[in-house]
Write a protein that holds these residues in place. Structure first.
Motif, mmCIF file in Angstrom:
data_model
loop_
_atom_site.group_PDB
_atom_site.id
_atom_site.type_symbol
_atom_site.label_atom_id
_atom_site.label_comp_id
_atom_site.label_asym_id
_atom_site.label_seq_id
_atom_site.Cartn_x
_atom_site.Cartn_y
_atom_site.Cartn_z
ATOM 1 N N ASP A 187 0.811 -1.226 0.000
ATOM 2 C CA ASP A 187 0.000 0.000 0.000
ATOM 3 C C ASP A 187 0.843 1.274 0.000
ATOM 4 O O ASP A 187 0.611 2.166 -0.817
ATOM 5 N N ALA A 188 1.802 1.369 0.926
ATOM 6 C CA ALA A 188 2.564 2.622 1.048
ATOM 7 C C ALA A 188 3.520 2.831 -0.123
ATOM 8 O O ALA A 188 3.672 3.946 -0.625
ATOM 9 N N LEU A 189 4.164 1.754 -0.572
ATOM 10 C CA LEU A 189 5.117 1.890 -1.681
ATOM 11 C C LEU A 189 4.492 1.578 -3.032
ATOM 12 O O LEU A 189 4.801 2.229 -4.023
ATOM 13 N N ALA A 190 3.660 0.554 -3.080
ATOM 14 C CA ALA A 190 3.177 0.059 -4.372
ATOM 15 C C ALA A 190 1.679 0.232 -4.572
ATOM 16 O O ALA A 190 1.143 -0.196 -5.599
ATOM 17 N N GLY A 191 0.982 0.857 -3.626
ATOM 18 C CA GLY A 191 -0.458 1.016 -3.769
ATOM 19 C C GLY A 191 -0.824 1.913 -4.939
ATOM 20 O O GLY A 191 -0.092 2.839 -5.290
ATOM 21 N N LYS A 192 -1.959 1.627 -5.553
ATOM 22 C CA LYS A 192 -2.458 2.437 -6.659
ATOM 23 C C LYS A 192 -3.778 3.067 -6.222
ATOM 24 O O LYS A 192 -4.820 2.401 -6.216
ATOM 25 N N TYR A 193 -3.708 4.347 -5.852
ATOM 26 C CA TYR A 193 -4.869 5.034 -5.288
ATOM 27 C C TYR A 193 -5.166 6.307 -6.080
ATOM 28 O O TYR A 193 -4.241 6.947 -6.625
ATOM 29 N N PRO A 194 -6.450 6.706 -6.138
ATOM 30 C CA PRO A 194 -6.776 7.975 -6.806
ATOM 31 C C PRO A 194 -6.105 9.143 -6.088
ATOM 32 O O PRO A 194 -6.107 9.213 -4.859
ATOM 33 N N ALA A 195 -5.522 10.020 -6.879
ATOM 34 C CA ALA A 195 -4.778 11.141 -6.293
ATOM 35 C C ALA A 195 -5.697 12.194 -5.690
ATOM 36 O O ALA A 195 -5.317 12.898 -4.756
ATOM 37 N N GLY A 196 -6.922 12.306 -6.224
ATOM 38 C CA GLY A 196 -7.791 13.361 -5.746
ATOM 39 C C GLY A 196 -7.152 14.723 -5.942
ATOM 40 O O GLY A 196 -6.251 14.905 -6.774
#
Length: 618
Positions: free
Chosen positions: A370-379
């Motif tokens: 999650d912290a290094l490789a997570g793919k999350y919407p930037a918003g």
């Protein structure tokens, strides 16, 4: 699977060897005896080989079988170099390659087969020197291996990022088994599940007075087998301290376990069944550095005394070394404290002027995934990057923009979920940036080109092919083909990022230069045996000085009056929403840049807790 691969290779070359040896000579000669002896030895058909000697068949067959056990050899391979004949005497020179397994180099040596005619048939004149020129009657082979203790993963100051834990090593002293090696191994195999033949060959290939480690157990598994081990006469259990209990960041450092029977053949490298092996994180990525390779000697022993007679070959092995990371214990501790009260958060802190990762902390999330490789919407956290493109296109930070609850741009609908400001009341671009007004920011889509947004994203590292020893994600943005696409990008709705990639964005504004992330400073590659040189890291990218000055002012406004402002010194950053109850804080204080992603929690509060803890830490 290296042992298995070499065995298959030897089998594959056997047919070639037979054909070659058969066709070496056009006239009748001793070549049939030479061929059959070496092919039989190589393939394990010891009756074939023994039948081509003048020795007792049973004795020769046993000697050949014992040689494989004494060397714990995965395979033998032979090549005839020359064959000479003088009357009823002949001599064949051959080259031997012995795979000692366990990732040891091939043992190569030159041998000689003396032959003579016996009742009209050519026979190999049997003696131990047929096996090796220095082996004599009353002697045997042995492999003397000296394992090295596992080295630690360390922080930036070379202090270990793990503490010692006790591993339990079950083994034997071969000289104390009194001919009961097979019985002892059978019981050990039944108790542990390890392959009986592999355990036995390790015992028989070792010097008799040396402790031979056979199986290693961790603290959780050892109690389940302790009684069974104690019931086996001849088995000794030695507790050993090894640095395998990870400190924070635990998932980055990684776990270590003992190689199980089921996975014994999965790993190439110096490991043997029961040895410690990295299971995750840096412990896994740098396994071959942390364990090195075993120092190995092929020797001959006196059968009566068990003492060494001669050393036939030595490999010093590859020295194992510790792995130095960029983690700072003080910063890591502050990060751990900051996320502790949240439900689900991921935080990355980097040194602003180097890109070195100082801390990775999570609560309810995974540090690597999650912290290094997570793919999350930037918003609207992406508005930092979008502002770079907008400012370069002469959009003034003082331009006034309305912040309606809803707005449509190019057919795409945007909804501001923050405090309602009305459609007629406006504020400056800087003020709307600071509050993360989606509708105001999206309205600027026509003031910038798709190429400009893409160029700014690349300059801030999004999508760049950086390399880390662990999985990571540098960000991604699709091709922008319309005003709607551009508006979504400015609002961060079609942009994916990781906390690491956003921490580096903050670091770029703070320091004036984007740099790729660094987690390990020594060694420079995770695999010491790699033949392919890893691709070069992307180079640093400077931020335009004028743009940086304006972004810094905007991010100061973004952090002022928020939960992120804590401790001494100004905090710079933006708080943002990204849908699905996710919030971001991206910014810096002093020389530490951070990104926090929280679910159902205020990311700014996590950031404020971090800066406060860092300020108050000793």
């Amino acid at each position: 699977m290296r042992r298995a691969r070499r065995t298959l290779a030897a089998t594959a070359t056997l047919a070639i060897a037979c054909t070659t040896l058969t066709g070496c000579f056009e006239e009748p000669s001793p070549h049939d005896a030479v061929r059959d002896f070496l092919v039989g030895w190589q393939s394990g058909d010891y009756d074939l080989a023994a039948g081509r000697t003048d020795g007792d068949v049973a004795k020769v067959r046993k000697a050949l079988a014992d040689t494989k056990l004494e060397l714990d050899a995965a395979s033998f391979r032979f090549e005839i170099k020359s064959l000479s004949m003088t009357g009823e005497e002949s001599k064949a020179d051959f080259h031997a390659e012995v795979d000692l397994g366990e990732n040891n180099p091939l043992w190569e040596y030159e041998g000689v087969l003396p032959l003579h005619l016996v009742d009209g048939a050519w026979k190999v004149r049997w003696s131990p020197s047929v096996l090796h020129p220095q082996l004599k009657e009353g002697q045997r082979f042995a492999v003397d291996s000296v394992p090295r203790s596992r080295q630690p993963v360390t922080d930036r100051n070379n202090d270990p990022l793990q503490s010692d834990t006790i591993l339990y090593v079950a083994g034997v002293y071969p000289s104390q088994l009194g001919g009961q090696a097979e019985s002892v191994v059978a019981k050990l195999s039944e108790a542990t599940g390890y392959a009986q033949d592999r355990l036995l060959s390790r015992i028989r290939s070792s010097p008799p007075d040396r402790f031979v480690p056979l199986v290693t157990f961790g603290r959780s598994r050892f109690p389940a087998v302790q009684a069974k081990l104690e019931a086996i006469t001849g088995i000794k259990v030695q507790p050993q301290k090894q640095p395998v209990n990870p400190d924070a960041p635990k998932q980055i450092v990684g776990s270590v376990g003992a190689l199980t029977p089921e996975t014994e053949q999965e790993l190439g490298g110096p490991q043997r069944a029961g040895d410690s092996v990295g299971r995750s994180g840096l412990q896994q990525a740098y396994q071959n550095y942390l364990t090195g390779s075993t120092q190995t000697k092929v020797i001959t022993l006196d059968l009566k005394t068990g003492k060494q007679v001669a050393q036939l070959m030595e490999w010093p092995g590859r020295q194992n070394i510790s792995v130095q990371t960029t983690i700072d214990r003080k910063i890591q501790q502050a990060a751990e404290q900051a996320v502790a009260d949240s439900q689900a958060s991921a935080m990355v802190a980097v040194q602003a002027d180097t890109g070195e990762i100082r801390a990775v902390a999570t609560k309810g999330m995974h540090q690597e995934k999650d912290a290094l490789a997570g793919k999350y919407p930037a918003g609207t956290a992406f508005s930092i990057v979008a502002a770079d493109a907008l400012l370069k296109n002469k959009v003034s930070t003082k331009q006034r923009l309305a912040c309606p609850q809803e707005r449509t741009v190019g057919g795409a609908k945007f909804v501001h979920v923050g405090q309602m400001t009305g459609t007629t009341t406006s504020a400056t671009f800087q003020e709307q940036f600071a509050k993360g007004c989606v509708t105001a920011l999206a309205s600027l889509a026509r003031r910038v080109t798709a190429a400009d947004l893409t160029e700014s994203a690349k300059a801030f590292g999004l999508g760049q092919p950086w390399r880390l020893p662990l999985k990571s994600f540098s960000g991604g943005m699709p091709a922008l083909s319309s005003d709607a696409d551009k508006a979504k990008a400015i609002a961060g709705q079609n942009v994916e990022v990781s906390p690491l990639s956003m921490a580096l964005v903050a670091a770029a504004v703070s320091s004036g230069t984007w740099r790729p992330p660094v987690l390990v400073t020594n060694p420079t590659t995770p695999d010491p045996t790699a033949e392919v040189v890893p691709a070069a890291q992307p180079g640093p990218v400077p931020v335009d000085a004028r743009i940086r000055k304006e972004l810094t002012t905007m991010m100061r406004a973004g952090a002022a009056g928020t939960n992120a402002q804590a401790g001494k010194g100004r905090v710079y950053g933006v708080t943002a929403t990204a849908g699905d109850q996710m919030t971001w804080f991206v910014g810096w204080q002093g020389d530490v840049a951070i990104a926090v992603l929280s679910k159902n929690y205020n990311a700014g509060a996590v950031a404020g807790g971090f800066f406060s803890a860092l300020h108050n830490s000793p």
